[in-house]
Design an enzyme around this catalytic site. Structure first.
Site, PDB file in Angstrom:
ATOM      1  NE  ARG A  51       1.050  -9.964   0.789  1.00  0.00           N
ATOM      2  CZ  ARG A  51       1.931  -9.167   0.218  1.00  0.00           C
ATOM      3  NH1 ARG A  51       2.420  -9.472  -0.944  1.00  0.00           N
ATOM      4  NH2 ARG A  51       2.328  -8.053   0.807  1.00  0.00           N
ATOM      5  CE  LYS A 151      -7.697   9.701   0.411  1.00  0.00           C
ATOM      6  NZ  LYS A 151      -7.500  11.033   0.840  1.00  0.00           N
ATOM      7  CG  HIS A 181     -11.911   9.586   6.409  1.00  0.00           C
ATOM      8  ND1 HIS A 181     -10.897   9.601   5.502  1.00  0.00           N
ATOM      9  CD2 HIS A 181     -11.650  10.597   7.272  1.00  0.00           C
ATOM     10  CE1 HIS A 181     -10.060  10.560   5.802  1.00  0.00           C
ATOM     11  NE2 HIS A 181     -10.484  11.185   6.871  1.00  0.00           N
ATOM     12  CE  LYS A 185     -12.945  14.369   9.118  1.00  0.00           C
ATOM     13  NZ  LYS A 185     -12.165  13.909  10.247  1.00  0.00           N
ATOM     14  CD  GLU A 219      -4.322  17.037   6.103  1.00  0.00           C
ATOM     15  OE1 GLU A 219      -4.587  15.963   6.655  1.00  0.00           O
ATOM     16  OE2 GLU A 219      -3.881  17.119   4.949  1.00  0.00           O
ATOM     17  CG  ASP A 238      -4.107  12.707  -0.367  1.00  0.00           C
ATOM     18  OD1 ASP A 238      -4.458  11.510  -0.378  1.00  0.00           O
ATOM     19  OD2 ASP A 238      -3.782  13.307   0.684  1.00  0.00           O
ATOM     20  CG  HIS A 243     -11.151  14.356   1.965  1.00  0.00           C
ATOM     21  ND1 HIS A 243     -11.844  13.176   1.997  1.00  0.00           N
ATOM     22  CD2 HIS A 243      -9.886  14.049   2.338  1.00  0.00           C
ATOM     23  CE1 HIS A 243     -11.036  12.192   2.365  1.00  0.00           C
ATOM     24  NE2 HIS A 243      -9.843  12.702   2.569  1.00  0.00           N
ATOM     25  CE  LYS A 338      -1.245  15.855   3.262  1.00  0.00           C
ATOM     26  NZ  LYS A 338      -2.288  15.208   4.055  1.00  0.00           N
TER      27      LYS A 338
HETATM   28  P1  NAP Z   1      -0.737  -0.702   4.524  1.00  0.00           P
HETATM   29  O1  NAP Z   1      -0.393  -0.284   5.906  1.00  0.00           O
HETATM   30  O2  NAP Z   1       0.347  -0.774   3.499  1.00  0.00           O
HETATM   31  O3  NAP Z   1      -1.441  -2.138   4.633  1.00  0.00           O
HETATM   32  C1  NAP Z   1      -1.712  -2.926   3.506  1.00  0.00           C
HETATM   33  C2  NAP Z   1      -2.380  -4.195   3.959  1.00  0.00           C
HETATM   34  O4  NAP Z   1      -2.650  -4.992   2.809  1.00  0.00           O
HETATM   35  C3  NAP Z   1      -1.526  -5.042   4.897  1.00  0.00           C
HETATM   36  O5  NAP Z   1      -2.372  -5.668   5.838  1.00  0.00           O
HETATM   37  C4  NAP Z   1      -0.938  -6.082   3.956  1.00  0.00           C
HETATM   38  O6  NAP Z   1      -0.578  -7.220   4.699  1.00  0.00           O
HETATM   39  C5  NAP Z   1      -2.126  -6.307   3.035  1.00  0.00           C
HETATM   40  N1  NAP Z   1      -1.747  -6.865   1.735  1.00  0.00           N
HETATM   41  C6  NAP Z   1      -0.806  -6.404   0.880  1.00  0.00           C
HETATM   42  N2  NAP Z   1      -0.740  -7.191  -0.208  1.00  0.00           N
HETATM   43  C7  NAP Z   1      -1.658  -8.165  -0.038  1.00  0.00           C
HETATM   44  C8  NAP Z   1      -2.073  -9.275  -0.818  1.00  0.00           C
HETATM   45  N3  NAP Z   1      -1.521  -9.566  -1.997  1.00  0.00           N
HETATM   46  N4  NAP Z   1      -3.066 -10.054  -0.333  1.00  0.00           N
HETATM   47  C9  NAP Z   1      -3.642  -9.800   0.861  1.00  0.00           C
HETATM   48  N5  NAP Z   1      -3.298  -8.766   1.643  1.00  0.00           N
HETATM   49  C10 NAP Z   1      -2.314  -7.946   1.194  1.00  0.00           C
HETATM   50  O7  NAP Z   1      -1.863   0.222   3.895  1.00  0.00           O
HETATM   51  P2  NAP Z   1      -2.932   1.100   4.693  1.00  0.00           P
HETATM   52  O8  NAP Z   1      -2.306   2.405   5.054  1.00  0.00           O
HETATM   53  O9  NAP Z   1      -3.557   0.287   5.759  1.00  0.00           O
HETATM   54  O10 NAP Z   1      -3.985   1.436   3.539  1.00  0.00           O
HETATM   55  C11 NAP Z   1      -4.915   0.495   3.072  1.00  0.00           C
HETATM   56  C12 NAP Z   1      -5.844   1.184   2.070  1.00  0.00           C
HETATM   57  O11 NAP Z   1      -6.544   2.230   2.719  1.00  0.00           O
HETATM   58  C13 NAP Z   1      -5.113   1.843   0.900  1.00  0.00           C
HETATM   59  O12 NAP Z   1      -5.909   1.764  -0.251  1.00  0.00           O
HETATM   60  C14 NAP Z   1      -5.003   3.299   1.335  1.00  0.00           C
HETATM   61  O13 NAP Z   1      -4.911   4.177   0.233  1.00  0.00           O
HETATM   62  C15 NAP Z   1      -6.312   3.470   2.055  1.00  0.00           C
HETATM   63  N6  NAP Z   1      -6.292   4.546   3.063  1.00  0.00           N
HETATM   64  C16 NAP Z   1      -5.426   4.491   4.101  1.00  0.00           C
HETATM   65  C17 NAP Z   1      -5.431   5.507   5.035  1.00  0.00           C
HETATM   66  C18 NAP Z   1      -4.506   5.470   6.234  1.00  0.00           C
HETATM   67  O14 NAP Z   1      -4.606   6.381   7.065  1.00  0.00           O
HETATM   68  N7  NAP Z   1      -3.656   4.488   6.367  1.00  0.00           N
HETATM   69  C19 NAP Z   1      -6.328   6.589   4.919  1.00  0.00           C
HETATM   70  C20 NAP Z   1      -7.216   6.596   3.843  1.00  0.00           C
HETATM   71  C21 NAP Z   1      -7.192   5.566   2.920  1.00  0.00           C
HETATM   72  P3  NAP Z   1       0.478  -8.301   4.142  1.00  0.00           P
HETATM   73  O15 NAP Z   1       1.635  -7.538   3.581  1.00  0.00           O
HETATM   74  O16 NAP Z   1       0.793  -9.146   5.325  1.00  0.00           O
HETATM   75  O17 NAP Z   1      -0.246  -9.076   3.094  1.00  0.00           O
END
Ligand code: NAP
Length: 491
Positions: A51, A151, A181, A185, A219, A238, A243, A338
């Protein structure tokens, strides 16, 4: 040894959540490394959507910085980085509203030639359903398009079923790639190669020869940055439900007839469905607390989440049983936590003692142990019993037959591709083997839900353990009651 690069078809990859943590830390650096590896075809496009109101230049600057931070040595190649950034387009899109969809549709129509179209849902799970619906409404959910779903996939059976049903309204199962993920691996895939590529182990891979199996995912990191999500989830949801469950499936499943997505996933599903309900006294939940004289590395869970009454577990150990012909009577001990003493993912297969010692009890008895190290220091070690050297009679001792992949395989073994590199390329190739099928996810929740409901109804509170330790004492007790002990988490 140099790994082979198999090119993929021309693609358009739309990353919803293109400004998020996962996109910056994992997805885009992984794509960049594949670009440097020569796997991305000319003309492939990556469209990042979110966004935020960002210019193309501002978005590219953000990703350039992310790649410098997370892209490894490849990031030093500025020519390659500039060429990669040329493949990137930023598109302002709201998953829950109409902003940006007409522009995204136009952008997609501009792609020349036949392309694989992929929509990667790297956004919060509350947006998975709305995104699927918007893609359909704007005519982007074509028969040939694929979606990648991050996830967590639901937080219980009911929500996972509802999500599967929503996605199924617009996409068929063959178009849905649910990412765990861990399955990407290199060493996790090696589990299948070790089991089904060698005649040596499989005849012994059953309750007749295996005493028990331990699966540990330890971890050192805590939950900083994910406090709100984690405190609603805990280690069971989680890590264990996905996993560790996947590792259990790969270590316990029957040989699939072929290495094909449904053949592999059918066998994994049978394992999950054969799991018994876990008895309450076979479950230990823990929560890390600050060590005496703690520094920042050794903080306390409750302070970190800002909830001094939190009963969420940051550690779980349990004893599982698989009721089938192969494994009846063999316990599987699973633990994850953790803020433990070391980072280590390892599967230990403890074989039974020889039925009779011809050397007499004084010689000592030593059972074989096969350790499969997933990270760090990927490799396998087999403990073999030999004669203790010297003239002092026949005494036995253990020696490790050790293979560390980085030593045995050189560069290719020491620097395996990140899981996301492999998995994204598999989506483009249309290979679902390493992705979870809908029924698999539901079966995993069907096993998990009663465990969680049980401790909730009993009002169980997790046992405290010191940050930087090996976990709660009760986890050791779980093993001692069975006259066994955990293999150490090596620092
Ligand atoms: P994040 O850092 O909070 O990023 C969320 C993203 O979604 C941002 O780019 C945000 O940008 C966008 N977004 C939010 N609301 C939106 C909307 N209404 N329309 C379009 N875009 C929108 O989250 P993340 O850590 O990257 O995680 C993303 C997903 O991956 C989640 O489901 C999480 O559970 C999963 N995941 C993450 C990790 C990790 O290491 N981070 C690991 C495993 C799984 P804007 O606010 O600019 O829209």
């Amino acid at each position: 040894m140099v790994s082979r690069v198999i090119p993929v078809d021309l693609f358009d990859l739309v990353i919803f959540g293109g400004t998020g943590d996962l996109a910056q830390r994992k997805i885009l650096p992984a794509l960049f490394r594949r670009f440097c590896g020569g796997q991305m075809p000319n003309g492939a496009r990556i469209i990042a959507a979110a966004r935020a109101d960002l210019s193309q230049a501002a978005y590219k600057a953000m990703i350039s910085k992310a790649i410098h931070t997370y892209g490894g040595n490849f990031a030093n190649d500025s020519v390659a980085l500039d060429a990669f950034l040329d493949c990137l387009t930023y598109s302002r899109v709201d998953a829950t509203g109409d902003i940006g969809w007409p522009e995204l549709t136009t952008l997609m129509e501009q792609g020349q030639g036949a392309r694989v179209t992929i929509f990667y849902f790297s956004v919060g799970p509350n947006l998975f359903g709305p995104l699927a619906e918007r893609l359909h409404k704007h005519g982007l959910a074509q028969e040939s398009s694929r979606i990648v779903v991050e996830k967590p996939f639901g937080r219980d059976l009911e929500s996972a079923r509802a999500l599967n049903a929503t996605l199924a309204t617009h996409f068929c199962e063959g178009q849905i790639y649910r990412i765990d993920h861990y399955l990407g691996k290199e060493t996790v895939q090696n589990l299948m190669a070790i089991r089904f590529g060698n005649m040596l182990f499989e005849p012994l891979w059953n309750s007749q020869y295996v005493d028990h199996i331990q699966i540990t995912v330890a971890e050192t990191v805590g939950i900083a940055g994910r406090e709100a999500y984690y405190d609603r989830s805990g280690a069971m949801r989680d890590m264990m439900q996905n996993h560790l469950m996947q590792l259990l499936c790969l270590i316990a499943m029957e040989p699939p007839a072929k290495f094909d997505p449904d053949a592999v996933r059918d066998e994994k599903l049978k394992v999950i469905r054969a799991l018994d309900t876990v008895e309450p006294h076979h479950i230990v939940r823990g929560q890390y607390q600050a060590q005496q004289g703690a520094d920042d590395r050794h903080d306390a869970y409750r302070e970190t989440v800002g909830n001094l009454r939190s009963t969420t577990e940051s550690y779980i150990a349990l004893r599982a049983h698989i009721s089938n012909w192969r494994w009846a009577g063999t316990p599987f001990y699973l633990r994850t936590g953790k803020k433990l003493v070391a980072r280590s993912s390892v599967i230990n297969v403890f074989f039974k003692d020889a039925p009779h010692s011809i050397f007499g009890e004084d010689a000592g008895r030593h059972a074989n142990l096969l350790s499969i190290r997933l990270q760090p220091n990927e490799g396998i070690t087999l403990k073999v019993t030999i004669k203790e050297p010297g003239p002092g009679g026949m005494r036995l001792m253990d020696v490790p037959l050790d293979m560390t992949f980085s030593e045995a395989l050189g560069a290719a073994g020491g620097n395996p591709p990140d899981a996301y590199e492999r998995l994204i390329m598999d989506v483009i190739r249309g290979n679902q083997t390493l992705f979870m099928r809908g029924d698999e996810v539901e079966a995993a929740w069907a096993w998990t839900d009663p465990i969680i409901a049980g401790w909730q109804s009993r009002g169980d509170v997790p046992k405290p353990y010191d940050s930087g330790s090996t976990g709660p004492d009760d986890a050791d007790l779980l093993m001692r009651r069975d006259l066994r002990e955990w293999q150490g988490i090596n620092p």
